[in-house]
Scaffold this active site. Structure first.
Site, PDB file in Angstrom:
ATOM      1  N   HIS A 197      -2.751  13.170   0.658  1.00 47.28           N
ATOM      2  CA  HIS A 197      -1.429  13.613   0.929  1.00 47.28           C
ATOM      3  C   HIS A 197      -1.436  15.034   1.130  1.00 47.28           C
ATOM      4  O   HIS A 197      -0.450  15.300   2.023  1.00 47.28           O
ATOM      5  CB  HIS A 197      -0.762  13.353  -0.425  1.00 47.28           C
ATOM      6  CG  HIS A 197      -0.710  12.124  -1.258  1.00 47.28           C
ATOM      7  ND1 HIS A 197      -0.800  10.793  -0.499  1.00 47.28           N
ATOM      8  CD2 HIS A 197      -0.824  11.624  -2.423  1.00 47.28           C
ATOM      9  CE1 HIS A 197      -0.774   9.890  -1.140  1.00 47.28           C
ATOM     10  NE2 HIS A 197      -0.629  10.247  -2.568  1.00 47.28           N
ATOM     11  N   ASP A 222     -11.427 -15.334  -6.174  1.00 55.03           N
ATOM     12  CA  ASP A 222     -12.404 -14.287  -6.376  1.00 55.03           C
ATOM     13  C   ASP A 222     -12.635 -13.721  -4.962  1.00 55.03           C
ATOM     14  O   ASP A 222     -13.319 -14.247  -4.010  1.00 55.03           O
ATOM     15  CB  ASP A 222     -13.783 -14.769  -6.682  1.00 55.03           C
ATOM     16  CG  ASP A 222     -14.710 -13.552  -7.070  1.00 55.03           C
ATOM     17  OD1 ASP A 222     -14.892 -12.578  -6.498  1.00 55.03           O
ATOM     18  OD2 ASP A 222     -15.664 -13.905  -7.983  1.00 55.03           O
ATOM     19  N   HIS A 266       1.051   6.391   1.499  1.00 58.42           N
ATOM     20  CA  HIS A 266       2.613   6.434   1.285  1.00 58.42           C
ATOM     21  C   HIS A 266       3.409   7.639   1.419  1.00 58.42           C
ATOM     22  O   HIS A 266       4.519   7.786   1.590  1.00 58.42           O
ATOM     23  CB  HIS A 266       2.873   5.629  -0.080  1.00 58.42           C
ATOM     24  CG  HIS A 266       2.544   6.554  -1.199  1.00 58.42           C
ATOM     25  ND1 HIS A 266       1.539   6.669  -1.874  1.00 58.42           N
ATOM     26  CD2 HIS A 266       3.664   7.196  -1.952  1.00 58.42           C
ATOM     27  CE1 HIS A 266       1.727   7.509  -2.915  1.00 58.42           C
ATOM     28  NE2 HIS A 266       2.902   7.777  -2.893  1.00 58.42           N
ATOM     29  N   THR A 286      -2.333  -8.317  -8.949  1.00 57.32           N
ATOM     30  CA  THR A 286      -2.137  -7.729 -10.395  1.00 57.32           C
ATOM     31  C   THR A 286      -2.342  -6.273 -10.665  1.00 57.32           C
ATOM     32  O   THR A 286      -2.396  -6.088 -11.934  1.00 57.32           O
ATOM     33  CB  THR A 286      -3.210  -8.786 -11.243  1.00 57.32           C
ATOM     34  OG1 THR A 286      -4.560  -8.362 -10.565  1.00 57.32           O
ATOM     35  CG2 THR A 286      -2.871 -10.171 -11.147  1.00 57.32           C
ATOM     36  N   GLY A 287      -2.619  -5.647  -9.752  1.00 54.82           N
ATOM     37  CA  GLY A 287      -2.764  -4.094  -9.823  1.00 54.82           C
ATOM     38  C   GLY A 287      -1.322  -3.351 -10.217  1.00 54.82           C
ATOM     39  O   GLY A 287      -0.247  -3.783  -9.650  1.00 54.82           O
ATOM     40  N   LYS A 337       7.643   9.469   2.824  1.00 49.34           N
ATOM     41  CA  LYS A 337       8.742  10.110   2.140  1.00 49.34           C
ATOM     42  C   LYS A 337       9.780  10.918   3.296  1.00 49.34           C
ATOM     43  O   LYS A 337       9.159  11.556   4.028  1.00 49.34           O
ATOM     44  CB  LYS A 337       8.083  11.009   1.076  1.00 49.34           C
ATOM     45  CG  LYS A 337       7.473  10.281   0.022  1.00 49.34           C
ATOM     46  CD  LYS A 337       7.021  11.283  -1.403  1.00 49.34           C
ATOM     47  CE  LYS A 337       6.442  10.815  -2.241  1.00 49.34           C
ATOM     48  NZ  LYS A 337       7.577   9.822  -3.171  1.00 49.34           N
ATOM     49  N   GLY A 350      -5.154  -8.137  -4.555  1.00 50.11           N
ATOM     50  CA  GLY A 350      -4.970  -7.085  -5.587  1.00 50.11           C
ATOM     51  C   GLY A 350      -3.483  -7.030  -6.306  1.00 50.11           C
ATOM     52  O   GLY A 350      -3.053  -6.215  -6.658  1.00 50.11           O
ATOM     53  N   ARG A 408      -7.276 -11.982  -9.081  1.00 50.13           N
ATOM     54  CA  ARG A 408      -8.411 -12.604  -9.513  1.00 50.13           C
ATOM     55  C   ARG A 408      -8.092 -13.343 -11.004  1.00 50.13           C
ATOM     56  O   ARG A 408      -9.100 -14.036 -11.702  1.00 50.13           O
ATOM     57  CB  ARG A 408      -9.603 -11.788  -9.768  1.00 50.13           C
ATOM     58  CG  ARG A 408     -10.027 -11.143  -8.358  1.00 50.13           C
ATOM     59  CD  ARG A 408     -11.180 -10.256  -8.443  1.00 50.13           C
ATOM     60  NE  ARG A 408     -10.812  -8.964  -8.879  1.00 50.13           N
ATOM     61  CZ  ARG A 408     -11.736  -7.866  -9.133  1.00 50.13           C
ATOM     62  NH1 ARG A 408     -13.049  -8.056  -9.253  1.00 50.13           N
ATOM     63  NH2 ARG A 408     -11.125  -6.743  -9.632  1.00 50.13           N
ATOM     64  N   LYS A 436       7.770  17.518 -13.354  1.00 45.72           N
ATOM     65  CA  LYS A 436       7.420  16.507 -12.334  1.00 45.72           C
ATOM     66  C   LYS A 436       8.074  16.955 -11.304  1.00 45.72           C
ATOM     67  O   LYS A 436       9.472  16.995 -10.857  1.00 45.72           O
ATOM     68  CB  LYS A 436       7.752  15.045 -12.736  1.00 45.72           C
ATOM     69  CG  LYS A 436       7.727  13.920 -11.553  1.00 45.72           C
ATOM     70  CD  LYS A 436       8.047  12.720 -12.071  1.00 45.72           C
ATOM     71  CE  LYS A 436       7.952  11.774 -11.017  1.00 45.72           C
ATOM     72  NZ  LYS A 436       6.953  11.473 -10.418  1.00 45.72           N
TER      73      LYS A 436
END
Length: 443
Positions: free
Chosen positions: A228, A80, A166, A13-14, A170, A11, A45, A317
């Site tokens: 989270h 693939d 993740h 290219t995400g 923190k 993954g 891919r 934020k």
């Protein structure tokens, strides 16, 4: 320097890899936490050269002098994920060393990728450890998560499985448990008789942007609350274990997640313009905001509300936990504020006499700035967790019991979830609504 370890990211290219994983691994490299001959195989891919691939990486990262050397350790490989025969070519890279496979993909690929890696013997640990990191969300509901876990448990030992969240990496999330454990005056007041309610807020200014395809099938409940926010609830309300070893912490968190009681005080919203985002269904009722009340159904926290609020395209934020202590008189309430982002730290609001001859009381703030103490480049949450994967430390990773319990709670919420209210972007639209619902007992 840690032991020799190689990485393979599925993954690649995400957004997750570009914005979080690559910068985190680069940071570990700069800090000397990776061996000189480490390899990072980036699997996607799309048919790309490495140079084409790196064009989408943050320019500020690629401008750093150390990145020139770091780039020599990278290889982009196109394949693939669903074709078993494509995995045979990976044997070219998989030397007999320690390997971390990171699945930065949608949950539907977890079984496929792990099965094919197993088919070719790439998970065999006779010549070094083989660990797989499964990115959140782990499944899309309880039934799906159970199916995935049953599958991977047949081909992997639990010591090889790292279910990542993740947020647990923190600084101030880690500090919740330690602040309680090493400050007796706080832990002595850590119960329903002293605490009125908890408020957990994760507020985001940005919308879904190019994550719309994923987000529309998830929403705020599954994207933020299931992992989270429920993990934060567990850290706040769990009994302090006798030992802070990983298995004991996970066991105590699991007990709490089984005791979460979903109240009917639930508000969901969707920001104006969400339906125009690329990848969003025209008639989507996916929530981009959720505010809810949950209780922990045990003696220690009986009838104590935990108010959870999270949303996208809001006014500000920030992320924080606010502990509201019970009022003893007409003076202001005492607050313990754990700031998660953007500034990390702890604030304690207490009542004190104003200077002068009168006995007038003022509410003052004792402020500890944790982020002010940082020196140099600190590892990101992902950096800390990746280092823990290499070291085999699962303290900050979720067990299956935790995930199972949290999905049970989310599935219950989905059944009572109303249609979302439409709200204006970058507004604090929800505050008056929640005040009317009686969420805030004091000014």
């Amino acid at each position: 320097m840690v032991k020799k370890c190689q990485f393979m990211i599925f993954g690649a290219t995400g957004d997750l890899t570009y914005k979080k994983l690559l910068p985190a691994i680069f940071s570990l490299y700069k800090e000397g936490e990776l061996c000189d001959k480490f390899k990072l195989i980036l699997i996607g891919r799309r048919s790309l050269t490495l140079e084409d691939y790196l064009k989408d990486l943050d320019v500020e990262v690629t401008k750093q002098l150390a990145f020139h050397n770091f780039k020599d350790h990278l290889t982009y490989h196109q394949m693939d994920f669903s074709k078993q025969e494509d995995y045979e070519a990976l044997n070219h890279y998989l030397s007999k060393e320690n390997w971390v496979f990171y699945l930065a993909t949608a949950p539907r690929f977890f079984e496929v990728i792990s099965s094919h890696l197993d088919h070719y013997g790439y998970l065999d640990e006779s010549a070094g450890f083989r660990r797989i990191v499964f990115e959140k969300p782990f499944g899309i509901n309880f039934s799906d998560a159970k199916k995935i876990n049953k599958h991977i448990s047949k081909i992997l030992d639990e010591s090889q499985i790292f279910r990542i969240d993740h947020y647990l990496g923190k600084e101030m999330i880690q500090n919740i448990l330690l602040t309680r454990a090493y400050n007796s005056f706080i832990e002595m007041l850590w119960h329903k008789d002293a605490i009125d309610y908890f408020e957990i807020v994760i507020s985001e200014e940005s919308g879904v942007h190019n994550r719309a395809g994923y987000y529309d099938g998830s929403g705020a409940l599954k994207d933020m609350v299931q992992n989270h926010m429920f993990q934060i609830v567990a850290l706040l309300s769990m009994d302090l274990p006798e030992s802070l070893i990983p298995e004991v912490i996970q066991e105590e968190k699991s007990k709490i997640l089984k005791q979460i009681k979903v109240m009917h005080n639930l508000v969901v919203g969707q920001y104006q313009g969400y339906l125009d985002e690329k990848g969003v269904k025209a008639d989507s009722e996916t929530e981009t905001f959720v505010a809810m009340e949950v209780h922990v159904d045990n003696r220690r926290w009986k009838d104590t509300p935990f108010y959870l609020k999270t949303g996208k395209a809001l006014k500000d934020k920030y992320a924080q936990v606010v502990v509201h202590f019970k009022k003893m008189s007409s003076v202001s309430e005492n607050l313990l504020i754990i700031q998660i982002q953007p500034d990390e730290g702890i604030k304690l609001k207490i009542n004190s006499k104003k200077p002068g001859v009168s006995n007038e009381i003022d509410n003052v703030t004792m402020d500890y700035c944790h982020s002010c103490l940082k020196y140099g480049d600190e590892p990101s949450a992902y950096g800390r967790l990746l280092l823990d994967v290499i070291l085999g430390d699962k303290s900050l990773f979720a067990s299956w019991d935790e995930i199972e319990s949290s999905w049970h709670a989310i599935d219950k919420i989905e059944k009572i979830k109303p249609q979302p209210l439409i709200y204006e972007k970058h507004s604090d639209w929800h505050e008056n609504l929640l005040i009317k619902k009686g969420w805030y007992k004091y000014d």
